[in-house]
Design a protein around this motif. Sequence first.
Motif, PDB file in Angstrom:
ATOM      1  N   VAL A 115      -6.952   1.255  -0.465  1.00  0.00           N
ATOM      2  CA  VAL A 115      -7.157   1.145   0.980  1.00  0.00           C
ATOM      3  C   VAL A 115      -7.132  -0.329   1.339  1.00  0.00           C
ATOM      4  CG1 VAL A 115      -8.631   1.706   2.945  1.00  0.00           C
ATOM      5  CG2 VAL A 115      -8.590   3.227   0.943  1.00  0.00           C
ATOM      6  N   THR A 116      -6.324  -0.684   2.329  1.00  0.00           N
ATOM      7  CA  THR A 116      -6.177  -2.078   2.714  1.00  0.00           C
ATOM      8  C   THR A 116      -5.952  -2.147   4.224  1.00  0.00           C
ATOM      9  OG1 THR A 116      -5.033  -4.138   2.148  1.00  0.00           O
ATOM     10  CG2 THR A 116      -3.668  -2.158   2.310  1.00  0.00           C
ATOM     11  N   ASP A 117      -5.659  -3.347   4.741  1.00  0.00           N
ATOM     12  CA  ASP A 117      -5.310  -3.450   6.156  1.00  0.00           C
ATOM     13  C   ASP A 117      -3.963  -4.145   6.325  1.00  0.00           C
ATOM     14  OD1 ASP A 117      -5.514  -6.332   6.707  1.00  0.00           O
ATOM     15  OD2 ASP A 117      -7.675  -6.124   6.545  1.00  0.00           O
ATOM     16  N   ARG A 118      -3.441  -4.095   7.526  1.00  0.00           N
ATOM     17  CA  ARG A 118      -2.073  -4.590   7.774  1.00  0.00           C
ATOM     18  C   ARG A 118      -1.912  -6.057   7.426  1.00  0.00           C
ATOM     19  NH1 ARG A 118      -2.395  -1.464  12.649  1.00  0.00           N
ATOM     20  NH2 ARG A 118      -2.868  -3.378  13.784  1.00  0.00           N
ATOM     21  N   ASN A 119      -2.980  -6.861   7.566  1.00  0.00           N
ATOM     22  CA  ASN A 119      -2.859  -8.286   7.272  1.00  0.00           C
ATOM     23  C   ASN A 119      -2.705  -8.562   5.782  1.00  0.00           C
ATOM     24  OD1 ASN A 119      -3.071  -8.913   9.968  1.00  0.00           O
ATOM     25  ND2 ASN A 119      -5.216  -9.522   9.879  1.00  0.00           N
ATOM     26  N   ILE A 120      -3.153  -7.633   4.964  1.00  0.00           N
ATOM     27  CA  ILE A 120      -3.113  -7.830   3.516  1.00  0.00           C
ATOM     28  C   ILE A 120      -1.760  -7.426   2.931  1.00  0.00           C
ATOM     29  CG2 ILE A 120      -4.249  -7.225   1.335  1.00  0.00           C
ATOM     30  CD1 ILE A 120      -5.969  -8.817   3.304  1.00  0.00           C
ATOM     31  N   VAL A 121      -1.077  -6.515   3.612  1.00  0.00           N
ATOM     32  CA  VAL A 121       0.150  -5.935   3.067  1.00  0.00           C
ATOM     33  C   VAL A 121       1.195  -6.985   2.684  1.00  0.00           C
ATOM     34  CG1 VAL A 121       2.117  -4.445   3.599  1.00  0.00           C
ATOM     35  CG2 VAL A 121      -0.204  -3.693   4.169  1.00  0.00           C
ATOM     36  N   PRO A 122       1.519  -7.953   3.546  1.00  0.00           N
ATOM     37  CA  PRO A 122       2.638  -8.859   3.207  1.00  0.00           C
ATOM     38  C   PRO A 122       2.385  -9.729   1.982  1.00  0.00           C
ATOM     39  CG  PRO A 122       2.082  -8.973   5.551  1.00  0.00           C
ATOM     40  CD  PRO A 122       0.971  -8.233   4.888  1.00  0.00           C
ATOM     41  N   ASN A 123       1.142 -10.134   1.737  1.00  0.00           N
ATOM     42  CA  ASN A 123       0.899 -11.126   0.687  1.00  0.00           C
ATOM     43  C   ASN A 123       0.266 -10.577  -0.589  1.00  0.00           C
ATOM     44  OD1 ASN A 123       1.711 -13.574   2.180  1.00  0.00           O
ATOM     45  ND2 ASN A 123       0.013 -13.031   3.525  1.00  0.00           N
ATOM     46  N   GLN A 124      -0.590  -9.563  -0.479  1.00  0.00           N
ATOM     47  CA  GLN A 124      -1.357  -9.150  -1.651  1.00  0.00           C
ATOM     48  C   GLN A 124      -1.065  -7.734  -2.132  1.00  0.00           C
ATOM     49  OE1 GLN A 124      -2.559 -11.771  -2.637  1.00  0.00           O
ATOM     50  NE2 GLN A 124      -2.905 -12.969  -0.778  1.00  0.00           N
ATOM     51  N   LEU A 125      -0.709  -6.823  -1.246  1.00  0.00           N
ATOM     52  CA  LEU A 125      -0.508  -5.440  -1.674  1.00  0.00           C
ATOM     53  C   LEU A 125       0.624  -5.337  -2.691  1.00  0.00           C
ATOM     54  CD1 LEU A 125      -1.198  -2.459  -1.511  1.00  0.00           C
ATOM     55  CD2 LEU A 125       0.349  -2.272   0.459  1.00  0.00           C
ATOM     56  N   TYR A 126       1.720  -6.064  -2.478  1.00  0.00           N
ATOM     57  CA  TYR A 126       2.848  -6.013  -3.416  1.00  0.00           C
ATOM     58  C   TYR A 126       2.412  -6.462  -4.806  1.00  0.00           C
ATOM     59  CZ  TYR A 126       7.241  -7.166  -5.742  1.00  0.00           C
ATOM     60  OH  TYR A 126       8.262  -7.251  -6.652  1.00  0.00           O
ATOM     61  N   ARG A 127       1.583  -7.502  -4.880  1.00  0.00           N
ATOM     62  CA  ARG A 127       1.110  -8.002  -6.171  1.00  0.00           C
ATOM     63  C   ARG A 127       0.311  -6.919  -6.894  1.00  0.00           C
ATOM     64  NH1 ARG A 127      -2.157 -13.380  -5.228  1.00  0.00           N
ATOM     65  NH2 ARG A 127      -2.103 -13.402  -7.524  1.00  0.00           N
ATOM     66  N   LEU A 128      -0.564  -6.250  -6.156  1.00  0.00           N
ATOM     67  CA  LEU A 128      -1.376  -5.207  -6.771  1.00  0.00           C
ATOM     68  C   LEU A 128      -0.517  -4.028  -7.212  1.00  0.00           C
ATOM     69  CD1 LEU A 128      -4.076  -3.925  -7.525  1.00  0.00           C
ATOM     70  CD2 LEU A 128      -4.281  -3.142  -5.149  1.00  0.00           C
ATOM     71  N   GLU A 129       0.372  -3.564  -6.327  1.00  0.00           N
ATOM     72  CA  GLU A 129       1.201  -2.401  -6.663  1.00  0.00           C
ATOM     73  C   GLU A 129       2.111  -2.700  -7.857  1.00  0.00           C
ATOM     74  OE1 GLU A 129       2.008   0.401  -2.940  1.00  0.00           O
ATOM     75  OE2 GLU A 129       2.896  -1.583  -2.677  1.00  0.00           O
ATOM     76  N   THR A 130       2.670  -3.892  -7.903  1.00  0.00           N
ATOM     77  CA  THR A 130       3.545  -4.265  -9.017  1.00  0.00           C
ATOM     78  C   THR A 130       2.778  -4.237 -10.332  1.00  0.00           C
ATOM     79  OG1 THR A 130       4.924  -5.649  -7.584  1.00  0.00           O
ATOM     80  CG2 THR A 130       5.022  -6.084  -9.959  1.00  0.00           C
ATOM     81  N   SER A 131       1.570  -4.763 -10.288  1.00  0.00           N
ATOM     82  CA  SER A 131       0.745  -4.790 -11.486  1.00  0.00           C
ATOM     83  C   SER A 131       0.376  -3.378 -11.950  1.00  0.00           C
ATOM     84  CB  SER A 131      -0.532  -5.597 -11.220  1.00  0.00           C
ATOM     85  OG  SER A 131      -1.386  -5.565 -12.331  1.00  0.00           O
ATOM     86  N   LEU A 132       0.043  -2.510 -10.999  1.00  0.00           N
ATOM     87  CA  LEU A 132      -0.313  -1.138 -11.355  1.00  0.00           C
ATOM     88  C   LEU A 132       0.891  -0.402 -11.937  1.00  0.00           C
ATOM     89  CD1 LEU A 132      -2.558  -0.100  -8.303  1.00  0.00           C
ATOM     90  CD2 LEU A 132      -3.285  -0.915 -10.556  1.00  0.00           C
ATOM     91  N   THR A 133       2.054  -0.597 -11.321  1.00  0.00           N
ATOM     92  CA  THR A 133       3.269   0.063 -11.815  1.00  0.00           C
ATOM     93  C   THR A 133       3.601  -0.384 -13.236  1.00  0.00           C
ATOM     94  OG1 THR A 133       4.159   0.256  -9.575  1.00  0.00           O
ATOM     95  CG2 THR A 133       5.730   0.400 -11.394  1.00  0.00           C
ATOM     96  N   THR A 134       3.464  -1.695 -13.472  1.00  0.00           N
ATOM     97  CA  THR A 134       3.727  -2.237 -14.800  1.00  0.00           C
ATOM     98  C   THR A 134       2.809  -1.616 -15.848  1.00  0.00           C
ATOM     99  OG1 THR A 134       4.462  -4.345 -13.858  1.00  0.00           O
ATOM    100  CG2 THR A 134       3.789  -4.356 -16.181  1.00  0.00           C
ATOM    101  N   ALA A 135       1.570  -1.312 -15.426  1.00  0.00           N
ATOM    102  CA  ALA A 135       0.596  -0.722 -16.349  1.00  0.00           C
ATOM    103  C   ALA A 135       0.716   0.797 -16.419  1.00  0.00           C
ATOM    104  CB  ALA A 135      -0.813  -1.110 -15.921  1.00  0.00           C
ATOM    105  N   GLY A 136       1.693   1.369 -15.691  1.00  0.00           N
ATOM    106  CA  GLY A 136       1.886   2.808 -15.716  1.00  0.00           C
ATOM    107  C   GLY A 136       0.864   3.575 -14.899  1.00  0.00           C
TER     108      GLY A 136
END
Length: 366
Positions: A40-61
């Motif tokens: 759960v996040t907000d619109r201001n976080i999406v451009p800078n931090q959400l991608y970093r988190l999602e990429t890391s989670l995907t890498t970890a399966g």
Amino acid sequence: MSVRVSLGDRSYDIHIENGALDRAGELLAPYAARGRFIVVTDRNIVPNQLYRLETSLTTAGIASAVEVLPPGEATKSWKMLEKLTDALLNYGVERNDTIVALGGGVIGDLVGFAASILKRGCRFVQVPTTLLSQVDSSVGGKTAINSKAGKNLIGAFYQPSHVLIDPTTLDSLPPREVRAGYAEVIKYGLIDDAPFFQWCEANGGKLLAGDPDARTHAITASVAAKARIVGEDERETSGRRALLNLGHTFGHALEAETGFSDRLLHGEAVAAGMALAFRFSTAQGLCTAEEAARVTAHIAAAGLPATLHAAGIDASGAKLVSHMLHDKKMEGGRLPFLLARGIGQTFLEKNVDLSAVAAFLDSDRG
């Protein structure tokens, strides 16, 4: 590095590391029940931090679902709580799933409260992305939403399972947001650690300018102080944890006067509130004028409001006190105040005359 919040079987770690968000999949894997997170996040976080988190989670399966909410204090409301809980139920959340709060204090407070009531308690992890949430609101288990009567009046004590702090998330914040968070850093020195306040006076400018060592030191010292206090008094039953509210009684009244809007950010209100608390302590004969002036000077030097005028407040003392009457700390018609005998010498006073507070505010405003 890691700081432990010691609460028996509800103890948890605060992990602090530059770049930790890019290793979140690895670091948070133990909490990924069914191999997924609900973020759960907000619109201001999406451009800078959400991608970093999602990429890391995907890498970890690790799979993730994402719920994006509007930014701002207005999100801490009944309406958004209902929207969020309905969304989480639609995702099929189970009690052993982990909800990840990615964002500032608003997201952390709202997500934590939703987790506390959903299916009578779901697991959640705090991933704070603002300085204010990293040094204060993500730690200690206070969760809440606001009501028409005031700030944080509806909530619960509900501890996260883990807190993951990456100071590099501060790089994308507007300077005003960083300054607002710095107010809570100052607070820990004023409560009971005069040497840390001295460190702030010497190094606060570096922190605000983005120095990574200064930021990491300030965050670590702050969460260690909060972890120690929370471990001693989780639910404010002994009065020890109440020390963390320094500046908040005055500050919440200022926020209420500005409609809990972006006219005055929470950290800005706390900054002004701490300066007011020290000057009121001086007016009550508790603290020297020199100590209060030193506090006011450092807050102002950090670019934070240290006076009612600087905070954009022109209300009467009586009106500001009327806002305080809705404070959740009211007991038997009396409102406890955090006052000070000096820097690092804050204490809880339960017998403050509110008419004296109103008179002081009128005098300080004038």
